[in-house]
Design a protein around this motif. Structure first.
Motif, PDB file in Angstrom:
ATOM      1  N   MET A   1       0.964  -1.141  -0.019  1.00 32.91           N
ATOM      2  CA  MET A   1      -0.059  -0.033  -0.113  1.00 32.91           C
ATOM      3  C   MET A   1       1.037   1.346  -0.076  1.00 32.91           C
ATOM      4  O   MET A   1       1.793   1.357   0.710  1.00 32.91           O
ATOM      5  N   LEU A   2       0.905   1.925  -1.065  1.00 32.21           N
ATOM      6  CA  LEU A   2       1.776   3.151  -1.232  1.00 32.21           C
ATOM      7  C   LEU A   2       1.088   4.327  -0.197  1.00 32.21           C
ATOM      8  O   LEU A   2       0.017   4.821  -0.436  1.00 32.21           O
ATOM      9  N   LEU A   3       1.947   4.974   0.338  1.00 28.17           N
ATOM     10  CA  LEU A   3       1.438   6.257   1.232  1.00 28.17           C
ATOM     11  C   LEU A   3       1.997   7.393   0.392  1.00 28.17           C
ATOM     12  O   LEU A   3       1.350   8.543   0.636  1.00 28.17           O
ATOM     13  N   GLU A   4       3.231   7.414   0.074  1.00 27.38           N
ATOM     14  CA  GLU A   4       3.937   8.814  -0.515  1.00 27.38           C
ATOM     15  C   GLU A   4       5.049   8.473  -1.403  1.00 27.38           C
ATOM     16  O   GLU A   4       5.755   7.429  -1.105  1.00 27.38           O
ATOM     17  N   PHE A   5       5.208   9.169  -2.329  1.00 30.38           N
ATOM     18  CA  PHE A   5       6.428   9.365  -3.204  1.00 30.38           C
ATOM     19  C   PHE A   5       6.723  10.660  -3.553  1.00 30.38           C
ATOM     20  O   PHE A   5       6.109  11.672  -3.548  1.00 30.38           O
ATOM     21  N   GLN A   6       8.233  10.816  -3.280  1.00 32.64           N
ATOM     22  CA  GLN A   6       8.810  12.159  -3.400  1.00 32.64           C
ATOM     23  C   GLN A   6      10.046  11.933  -4.369  1.00 32.64           C
ATOM     24  O   GLN A   6      10.741  11.096  -4.749  1.00 32.64           O
ATOM     25  N   THR A   7      10.168  13.270  -5.112  1.00 31.49           N
ATOM     26  CA  THR A   7      11.112  13.200  -6.029  1.00 31.49           C
ATOM     27  C   THR A   7      11.633  14.787  -6.205  1.00 31.49           C
ATOM     28  O   THR A   7      10.789  15.687  -6.080  1.00 31.49           O
ATOM     29  N   GLU A   8      12.682  15.055  -6.781  1.00 32.31           N
ATOM     30  CA  GLU A   8      13.349  16.399  -6.773  1.00 32.31           C
ATOM     31  C   GLU A   8      14.411  16.236  -7.970  1.00 32.31           C
ATOM     32  O   GLU A   8      15.223  15.142  -7.840  1.00 32.31           O
ATOM     33  N   ASN A   9      14.359  17.485  -8.739  1.00 31.70           N
ATOM     34  CA  ASN A   9      15.477  17.225  -9.663  1.00 31.70           C
ATOM     35  C   ASN A   9      14.925  16.249 -10.811  1.00 31.70           C
ATOM     36  O   ASN A   9      16.279  15.487 -11.094  1.00 31.70           O
ATOM     37  N   PHE A  10      14.025  15.706 -11.164  1.00 34.20           N
ATOM     38  CA  PHE A  10      13.691  14.847 -12.258  1.00 34.20           C
ATOM     39  C   PHE A  10      13.017  15.453 -13.192  1.00 34.20           C
ATOM     40  O   PHE A  10      11.686  15.848 -13.072  1.00 34.20           O
ATOM     41  N   LYS A  11      13.611  15.488 -14.391  1.00 34.72           N
ATOM     42  CA  LYS A  11      13.133  16.083 -15.661  1.00 34.72           C
ATOM     43  C   LYS A  11      12.315  17.496 -15.223  1.00 34.72           C
ATOM     44  O   LYS A  11      13.166  18.317 -14.772  1.00 34.72           O
ATOM     45  N   SER A  12      11.013  17.696 -15.546  1.00 32.06           N
ATOM     46  CA  SER A  12      10.719  18.967 -15.404  1.00 32.06           C
ATOM     47  C   SER A  12      10.498  19.450 -14.030  1.00 32.06           C
ATOM     48  O   SER A  12      10.066  20.571 -13.719  1.00 32.06           O
TER      49      SER A  12
ATOM     50  N   PHE B   1      16.648  13.456  -6.038  1.00 31.75           N
ATOM     51  CA  PHE B   1      16.144  12.719  -4.764  1.00 31.75           C
ATOM     52  C   PHE B   1      14.920  11.745  -5.110  1.00 31.75           C
ATOM     53  O   PHE B   1      14.174  12.139  -6.129  1.00 31.75           O
ATOM     54  N   PHE B   2      15.049  10.737  -4.507  1.00 23.82           N
ATOM     55  CA  PHE B   2      13.811   9.939  -4.557  1.00 23.82           C
ATOM     56  C   PHE B   2      13.566   9.503  -3.235  1.00 23.82           C
ATOM     57  O   PHE B   2      14.443   9.242  -2.445  1.00 23.82           O
ATOM     58  N   SER B   3      12.352   9.267  -2.748  1.00 24.28           N
ATOM     59  CA  SER B   3      12.049   8.429  -1.477  1.00 24.28           C
ATOM     60  C   SER B   3      10.769   7.881  -1.662  1.00 24.28           C
ATOM     61  O   SER B   3       9.776   8.486  -2.558  1.00 24.28           O
ATOM     62  N   ILE B   4      10.450   6.735  -1.011  1.00 20.75           N
ATOM     63  CA  ILE B   4       9.001   6.090  -1.215  1.00 20.75           C
ATOM     64  C   ILE B   4       8.736   5.558   0.397  1.00 20.75           C
ATOM     65  O   ILE B   4       9.577   5.328   0.852  1.00 20.75           O
ATOM     66  N   LYS B   5       7.345   5.637   0.610  1.00 23.46           N
ATOM     67  CA  LYS B   5       6.881   5.183   1.904  1.00 23.46           C
ATOM     68  C   LYS B   5       5.561   4.265   1.583  1.00 23.46           C
ATOM     69  O   LYS B   5       4.665   4.664   0.877  1.00 23.46           O
ATOM     70  N   PHE B   6       5.777   3.116   1.987  1.00 21.63           N
ATOM     71  CA  PHE B   6       4.758   2.095   1.860  1.00 21.63           C
ATOM     72  C   PHE B   6       4.582   1.091   2.784  1.00 21.63           C
ATOM     73  O   PHE B   6       5.542   1.034   3.810  1.00 21.63           O
ATOM     74  N   ILE B   7       3.486   0.452   2.932  1.00 19.34           N
ATOM     75  CA  ILE B   7       3.253  -0.577   3.925  1.00 19.34           C
ATOM     76  C   ILE B   7       3.010  -1.936   3.134  1.00 19.34           C
ATOM     77  O   ILE B   7       2.449  -2.195   2.288  1.00 19.34           O
ATOM     78  N   HIS B   8       4.027  -2.852   3.511  1.00 20.05           N
ATOM     79  CA  HIS B   8       4.066  -4.274   2.933  1.00 20.05           C
ATOM     80  C   HIS B   8       4.236  -5.390   3.957  1.00 20.05           C
ATOM     81  O   HIS B   8       5.183  -5.127   4.738  1.00 20.05           O
TER      82      HIS B   8
ATOM     83  N   LEU C   1       4.900   9.669 -13.118  1.00 18.74           N
ATOM     84  CA  LEU C   1       4.809   8.202 -13.452  1.00 18.74           C
ATOM     85  C   LEU C   1       6.110   7.733 -13.749  1.00 18.74           C
ATOM     86  O   LEU C   1       6.528   6.570 -13.159  1.00 18.74           O
ATOM     87  N   GLY C   2       6.858   8.414 -14.559  1.00 22.45           N
ATOM     88  CA  GLY C   2       8.257   7.997 -15.003  1.00 22.45           C
ATOM     89  C   GLY C   2       9.059   8.316 -13.899  1.00 22.45           C
ATOM     90  O   GLY C   2      10.036   6.989 -13.766  1.00 22.45           O
ATOM     91  N   ALA C   3       8.949   9.045 -12.727  1.00 24.13           N
ATOM     92  CA  ALA C   3       9.796   9.177 -11.564  1.00 24.13           C
ATOM     93  C   ALA C   3       9.809   7.750 -10.761  1.00 24.13           C
ATOM     94  O   ALA C   3      10.721   7.266 -10.486  1.00 24.13           O
ATOM     95  N   ILE C   4       8.495   7.615 -10.658  1.00 23.17           N
ATOM     96  CA  ILE C   4       8.153   6.422  -9.824  1.00 23.17           C
ATOM     97  C   ILE C   4       8.886   5.050 -10.476  1.00 23.17           C
ATOM     98  O   ILE C   4       9.370   4.176  -9.973  1.00 23.17           O
ATOM     99  N   GLN C   5       8.567   4.902 -11.659  1.00 21.74           N
ATOM    100  CA  GLN C   5       9.397   3.638 -12.691  1.00 21.74           C
ATOM    101  C   GLN C   5      10.941   3.681 -12.756  1.00 21.74           C
ATOM    102  O   GLN C   5      11.561   2.733 -12.393  1.00 21.74           O
ATOM    103  N   THR C   6      11.415   4.896 -12.706  1.00 20.00           N
ATOM    104  CA  THR C   6      12.759   5.148 -12.902  1.00 20.00           C
ATOM    105  C   THR C   6      13.319   4.735 -11.457  1.00 20.00           C
ATOM    106  O   THR C   6      14.393   3.864 -11.202  1.00 20.00           O
ATOM    107  N   PHE C   7      12.857   5.077 -10.276  1.00 17.90           N
ATOM    108  CA  PHE C   7      13.383   4.899  -9.007  1.00 17.90           C
ATOM    109  C   PHE C   7      13.229   3.555  -8.896  1.00 17.90           C
ATOM    110  O   PHE C   7      14.272   2.763  -8.159  1.00 17.90           O
TER     111      PHE C   7
END
Length: 428
Positions: free
Chosen positions: A1-12, A109-116, A64-70
């Protein structure tokens, strides 16, 4: 279960964005859209869906591309370029990641927070990839942090390691892990490659295969990203000459097929499966010759939707509703919102241009997301409808979100007039 995704300096996205699937505070209504789960004694909530709006070239697909790349970087365990493996080129050509407007380098920067599996995982990485298209740059993993159940487990600053709260996760660590800690410091600080992730290398082999397997399992089997889903083709695995899921045929009959049923037939020369239509008189034709493009698209995305619902995955789809009638999309959204069907906490995230989903009876305000691009800076920003608040705004419950979107009450829309261009073409 995804709670949060962050990125910085990814493409646009030059500045950091937070794509949150946590319900916004003080939101009322559509409570069936909320997923609830416990980790230990603490309750956590998440949204079961999110839709992203914005004009063309605003940056919707870049989220979506940032999530896939991470996901790709973590699973391969390094920030080296790799062989092409998806329609998203930044998966394997990492020099495409940094924002192209920057004149001085800035960390990615990338970060992900999820429950599994009853664990709350928060993992982040900070990368020095140089400037846009600097493919000969010496890349470095600057920082890695891993938290489990809101307690920091390790921090990597360059190749310096700090460990905390290991006793709280002893069941996930190897036996006699204390004896390995000194060795880990020496190995990482002396010999670990700057391009390698500690999580998927030293930490995995020396301290905890179980934790890396937990994270890999979520990224591989629970987080499904269909980048440019309009190009996606589902290839079934079967041993007999023909095969198709009976449930899929039930679904496509509701969707509206022209033939009696659909079936995959194995090509005798290549052994590749071909989606075919069976006619009333038993004749068989390739489906692309007889069915609409929308029907074929639906067949290709049906398995990943079914998989997400069956196993509780997070499905992130680009161009989800391309060539598919909005009534079908609304039905699928309704399935994810249905507590009796969505028992395994599946989530659906997609981008669209169709304003019909801007409906307070279909989606909560925190499920409606926007991306817009600044004409001067050429950079994107992301926000939610719930960020507007409710008092004295056009975003409060009961307002017509679609009408307000078209009068630019929420931004993320562009006035377009091709008249002058086409007038010149005709005149000249």
């Amino acid at each position: 279960m995804l709670l949060e995704f962050q990125t910085e300096n990814f493409k646009s996205f030059k500045d950091r964005i937070i794509f949150s699937m946590v319900p916004a505070p003080k939101q009322k209504g559509l409570d069936y859209s909320i997923l609830n789960t416990k980790v230990g004694k603490k309750d956590y909530k998440a949204l079961c869906s999110a839709v992203v709006y914005g004009p063309n070239a605003a940056g919707k697909t870049n989220i979506l591309g940032a999530i896939q790349t991470f996901k790709s970087i973590v699973l391969r365990g390094n920030i080296k370029n790799s062989a092409p493996s998806s329609p998203n080129p930044s998966d394997y050509y990492l020099e495409l990641i940094p924002n192209n407007t920057l004149k001085e380098k800035k960390n990615v920067f990338f970060s992900i927070k999820f429950i599994h599996n009853n664990y709350l995982i928060n993992y982040s990485i900070s990368l020095d990839l140089g400037l846009f298209m600097d493919k000969d740059y010496e890349r470095t993993v600057l920082n890695e942090e891993l938290e489990i159940n809101e307690k920091k487990i390790f921090t990597r600053e360059n190749n310096k390691l700090t460990f905390d709260n290991l006793k709280d996760i002893e069941t996930l660590l190897i036996t006699n892990y204390e004896k390995k800690l000194k060795a880990i410091h020496t190995i990482v600080e002396d010999s670990m490659q700057k391009e390698d992730l500690f999580l998927m290398n030293g930490f995995k082999t020396i301290l905890s295969p179980a934790i890396t397997e937990l994270i890999s399992d979520y990224l591989t089997n629970k987080l499904e990203v269909a980048y440019h889903a309009d190009l996606m083709e589902t290839v079934p695995q079967f041993n007999s000459k023909t095969a198709i899921d009976n449930f899929m045929n039930e679904a496509v009959k509701d969707f509206g097929i022209n033939s009696n049923k659909l079936v995959y037939v194995k090509n005798k020369k290549t052994d590749e499966p071909i989606l075919c239509s069976i006619m009333d008189d038993k004749r068989v034709l390739p489906a692309e010759m007889f069915e609409s493009y929308g029907t074929v698209r639906f067949v290709n995305i049906f398995p990943i939707i079914s998989h997400a619902l069956k196993y509780g995955g997070t499905l992130v789809i680009d161009e989800f509703d391309s060539s598919i009638h909005p009534m079908a999309i609304m039905s699928i959204i309704g399935v994810f919102h249905n507590d009796e069907i969505n028992k395994n906490h599946a989530q659906l995230i997609f981008n669209t241009h169709n304003p019909l989903y801007l409906n307070g009876n279909l989606l909560r305000r925190d499920e409606i997301k926007f991306v817009e691009r600044d004409d001067e800076t050429k950079c994107s920003r992301h926000y939610s409808l719930s960020d507007f608040g409710t008092k004295g705004t056009n975003a409060r419950k009961g307002k017509d979100y679609m009408d307000n979107y078209f009068i630019s009450a929420y931004g993320a829309i562009r006035d377009i007039d091709f008249s002058d261009t086409f007038k010149k073409i005709v005149e000249e």
